[in-house]
Design a protein around this motif. Sequence first.
Motif, PDB file in Angstrom:
ATOM      1  N   LEU A 139       0.825  -1.203   0.000  1.00  0.00           N
ATOM      2  CA  LEU A 139       0.000   0.000   0.000  1.00  0.00           C
ATOM      3  C   LEU A 139       0.862   1.257   0.000  1.00  0.00           C
ATOM      4  O   LEU A 139       0.548   2.238  -0.690  1.00  0.00           O
ATOM      5  CB  LEU A 139      -0.923  -0.005   1.219  1.00  0.00           C
ATOM      6  N   GLY A 140       1.952   1.267   0.753  1.00  0.00           N
ATOM      7  CA  GLY A 140       2.826   2.435   0.777  1.00  0.00           C
ATOM      8  C   GLY A 140       3.451   2.696  -0.574  1.00  0.00           C
ATOM      9  O   GLY A 140       3.502   3.841  -1.048  1.00  0.00           O
ATOM     10  N   ASN A 141       3.925   1.638  -1.239  1.00  0.00           N
ATOM     11  CA  ASN A 141       4.514   1.810  -2.568  1.00  0.00           C
ATOM     12  C   ASN A 141       3.485   2.279  -3.585  1.00  0.00           C
ATOM     13  O   ASN A 141       3.779   3.119  -4.450  1.00  0.00           O
ATOM     14  CB  ASN A 141       5.143   0.495  -3.031  1.00  0.00           C
ATOM     15  N   ARG A 142       2.281   1.738  -3.477  1.00  0.00           N
ATOM     16  CA  ARG A 142       1.233   2.161  -4.406  1.00  0.00           C
ATOM     17  C   ARG A 142       0.887   3.632  -4.198  1.00  0.00           C
ATOM     18  O   ARG A 142       0.712   4.389  -5.164  1.00  0.00           O
ATOM     19  CB  ARG A 142      -0.014   1.300  -4.209  1.00  0.00           C
ATOM     20  N   HIS A 143       0.791   4.037  -2.940  1.00  0.00           N
ATOM     21  CA  HIS A 143       0.476   5.432  -2.659  1.00  0.00           C
ATOM     22  C   HIS A 143       1.565   6.358  -3.185  1.00  0.00           C
ATOM     23  O   HIS A 143       1.287   7.402  -3.786  1.00  0.00           O
ATOM     24  CB  HIS A 143       0.302   5.629  -1.150  1.00  0.00           C
ATOM     25  N   ARG A 144       2.815   5.985  -2.998  1.00  0.00           N
ATOM     26  CA  ARG A 144       3.916   6.820  -3.483  1.00  0.00           C
ATOM     27  C   ARG A 144       3.949   6.850  -5.002  1.00  0.00           C
ATOM     28  O   ARG A 144       4.281   7.880  -5.612  1.00  0.00           O
ATOM     29  CB  ARG A 144       5.240   6.313  -2.913  1.00  0.00           C
ATOM     30  N   LEU A 145       3.608   5.721  -5.639  1.00  0.00           N
ATOM     31  CA  LEU A 145       3.563   5.702  -7.092  1.00  0.00           C
ATOM     32  C   LEU A 145       2.473   6.621  -7.622  1.00  0.00           C
ATOM     33  O   LEU A 145       2.700   7.401  -8.564  1.00  0.00           O
ATOM     34  CB  LEU A 145       3.319   4.270  -7.580  1.00  0.00           C
ATOM     35  N   VAL A 146       1.294   6.565  -7.025  1.00  0.00           N
ATOM     36  CA  VAL A 146       0.196   7.438  -7.445  1.00  0.00           C
ATOM     37  C   VAL A 146       0.561   8.897  -7.232  1.00  0.00           C
ATOM     38  O   VAL A 146       0.299   9.768  -8.077  1.00  0.00           O
ATOM     39  CB  VAL A 146      -1.098   7.070  -6.694  1.00  0.00           C
ATOM     40  N   GLN A 147       1.206   9.182  -6.098  1.00  0.00           N
ATOM     41  CA  GLN A 147       1.606  10.559  -5.821  1.00  0.00           C
ATOM     42  C   GLN A 147       2.642  11.037  -6.838  1.00  0.00           C
ATOM     43  O   GLN A 147       2.586  12.177  -7.308  1.00  0.00           O
ATOM     44  CB  GLN A 147       2.174  10.643  -4.402  1.00  0.00           C
ATOM     45  N   ALA A 148       3.594  10.171  -7.192  1.00  0.00           N
ATOM     46  CA  ALA A 148       4.602  10.549  -8.182  1.00  0.00           C
ATOM     47  C   ALA A 148       3.962  10.783  -9.551  1.00  0.00           C
ATOM     48  O   ALA A 148       4.336  11.716 -10.273  1.00  0.00           O
ATOM     49  CB  ALA A 148       5.677   9.466  -8.274  1.00  0.00           C
ATOM     50  N   LEU A 149       2.987   9.931  -9.920  1.00  0.00           N
ATOM     51  CA  LEU A 149       2.307  10.116 -11.201  1.00  0.00           C
ATOM     52  C   LEU A 149       1.501  11.413 -11.209  1.00  0.00           C
ATOM     53  O   LEU A 149       1.474  12.125 -12.222  1.00  0.00           O
ATOM     54  CB  LEU A 149       1.390   8.920 -11.481  1.00  0.00           C
ATOM     55  N   ASP A 150       0.838  11.726 -10.088  1.00  0.00           N
ATOM     56  CA  ASP A 150       0.103  12.991 -10.006  1.00  0.00           C
ATOM     57  C   ASP A 150       1.042  14.180 -10.160  1.00  0.00           C
ATOM     58  O   ASP A 150       0.730  15.157 -10.847  1.00  0.00           O
ATOM     59  CB  ASP A 150      -0.641  13.076  -8.665  1.00  0.00           C
ATOM     60  N   THR A 151       2.212  14.101  -9.509  1.00  0.00           N
ATOM     61  CA  THR A 151       3.185  15.187  -9.635  1.00  0.00           C
ATOM     62  C   THR A 151       3.684  15.324 -11.064  1.00  0.00           C
ATOM     63  O   THR A 151       3.834  16.431 -11.591  1.00  0.00           O
ATOM     64  CB  THR A 151       4.365  14.929  -8.687  1.00  0.00           C
ATOM     65  N   GLN A 152       3.924  14.180 -11.714  1.00  0.00           N
ATOM     66  CA  GLN A 152       4.402  14.212 -13.097  1.00  0.00           C
ATOM     67  C   GLN A 152       3.341  14.799 -14.025  1.00  0.00           C
ATOM     68  O   GLN A 152       3.666  15.590 -14.929  1.00  0.00           O
ATOM     69  CB  GLN A 152       4.779  12.808 -13.548  1.00  0.00           C
ATOM     70  N   VAL A 153       2.090  14.417 -13.814  1.00  0.00           N
ATOM     71  CA  VAL A 153       1.012  14.969 -14.631  1.00  0.00           C
ATOM     72  C   VAL A 153       0.903  16.481 -14.431  1.00  0.00           C
ATOM     73  O   VAL A 153       0.710  17.245 -15.387  1.00  0.00           O
ATOM     74  CB  VAL A 153      -0.323  14.269 -14.286  1.00  0.00           C
ATOM     75  N   GLU A 154       1.051  16.924 -13.193  1.00  0.00           N
ATOM     76  CA  GLU A 154       0.993  18.365 -12.919  1.00  0.00           C
ATOM     77  C   GLU A 154       2.148  19.090 -13.599  1.00  0.00           C
ATOM     78  O   GLU A 154       1.968  20.175 -14.180  1.00  0.00           O
ATOM     79  CB  GLU A 154       1.024  18.598 -11.404  1.00  0.00           C
ATOM     80  N   HIS A 155       3.350  18.503 -13.550  1.00  0.00           N
ATOM     81  CA  HIS A 155       4.493  19.115 -14.232  1.00  0.00           C
ATOM     82  C   HIS A 155       4.273  19.174 -15.744  1.00  0.00           C
ATOM     83  O   HIS A 155       4.601  20.188 -16.384  1.00  0.00           O
ATOM     84  CB  HIS A 155       5.765  18.323 -13.920  1.00  0.00           C
ATOM     85  N   LEU A 156       3.712  18.101 -16.317  1.00  0.00           N
ATOM     86  CA  LEU A 156       3.438  18.093 -17.750  1.00  0.00           C
ATOM     87  C   LEU A 156       2.388  19.137 -18.107  1.00  0.00           C
ATOM     88  O   LEU A 156       2.478  19.779 -19.168  1.00  0.00           O
ATOM     89  CB  LEU A 156       2.975  16.704 -18.188  1.00  0.00           C
TER      90      LEU A 156
END
Length: 380
Positions: A139-156
Amino acid sequence: MSRKETSPWMVYGRYGLVLLLTATAVQNGAATADAQYVNARTAAALLCGAALLVRRLAWFIAPLSATAATGVWGWPMLPLLLVAVFDLAAQRRAVVAAGCCVAVLAANTVAPTAVSLWRPQQYGAGLFLLLAVVGGLWLGNRHRLVQALDTQVEHLRIERELREESARAAERSRIAAEMHDVLAHRLSLIALHTGVLATKADALPAPVGERLTLLRTASTEALTDLRDILGALHTPHAGANPPVPVLRDVHELCEQARAAGQQVDLHTHGRSEDAPAAHRLALYRLLQEGLTNARKHAFGAPVSVRVDYGSPATVVEVINAPGVPATGTAPSGYGLVGLRERVRALGGHLSAGPHGAGSWRLAARIPHPAPTEQNGPHTP
């Protein structure tokens, strides 16, 4: 995971789960103490549950209290320890979670049989603890992955907005440079004719000669100002670009496209002189972009072009039939973004999108200025 990083439903679900497990621990503790609810086991269960619910405490308080309570009172406190170990693993503290598990299992080797984690199944508690650690890590890895993807989408998203703004700014600069060429040509003609007339000032009335001199001086100064503006708008490599053609090159542009293998059918209505200069320059850029996109995305497909210069609006429409993309073409840029900015600056509207069965349509309509604005007298 902090509270602001989780949804309200997850927070409420965790609260409900911890309260349920705390009540279960109190009930199981009382069952192992001759149905006595007021005892140390109940106090320990309540303290562990409170430590799991109060997120402002130091991270080690909840697992430490749950480990100590489970090590002393055994399986009745195990559910609360599972929650604490799960949280540790989710927070990337798997080593600490494993240490808590080992400490509890070691302490329960000397615990009374009635509450020992090694009874009745010798490895049952260890399996539950292992599952809690593995689940927390997942669950921790999944949460961090989702957070990283959200950050990447925001940067894009931010990068796309910056690129579009850059394309708009470049198009505005290009419009200004093009209008400089048009205005400079007209002012040069005014300065030339007034200069010729000024040489014959002796044959003209004195007020007319003075007006001619003033007009020639004003046109020369305007040319100088335009050169200064062009210098301010100059960008690196701008000198390497070919001069932007005027309206008559619309036909030449279609001929060049035909020579490159495109099937272009051009229909024009009205006279080019009926459209303002800015409209004519925009028409060329629109047609150039439309033919380029058709060549890139529908190579070899026929292209229909319609240009209308007449009042009340200048209209251009480029429709290409479906085709296959050309090989070896560069990726699409922000040409349409710049064109939309150009058309919007002229008070018009641009549309681009699918048209019919697989076709693509690029169209723009730019209204003509009011007659008083276009041909009316101008006073200094």
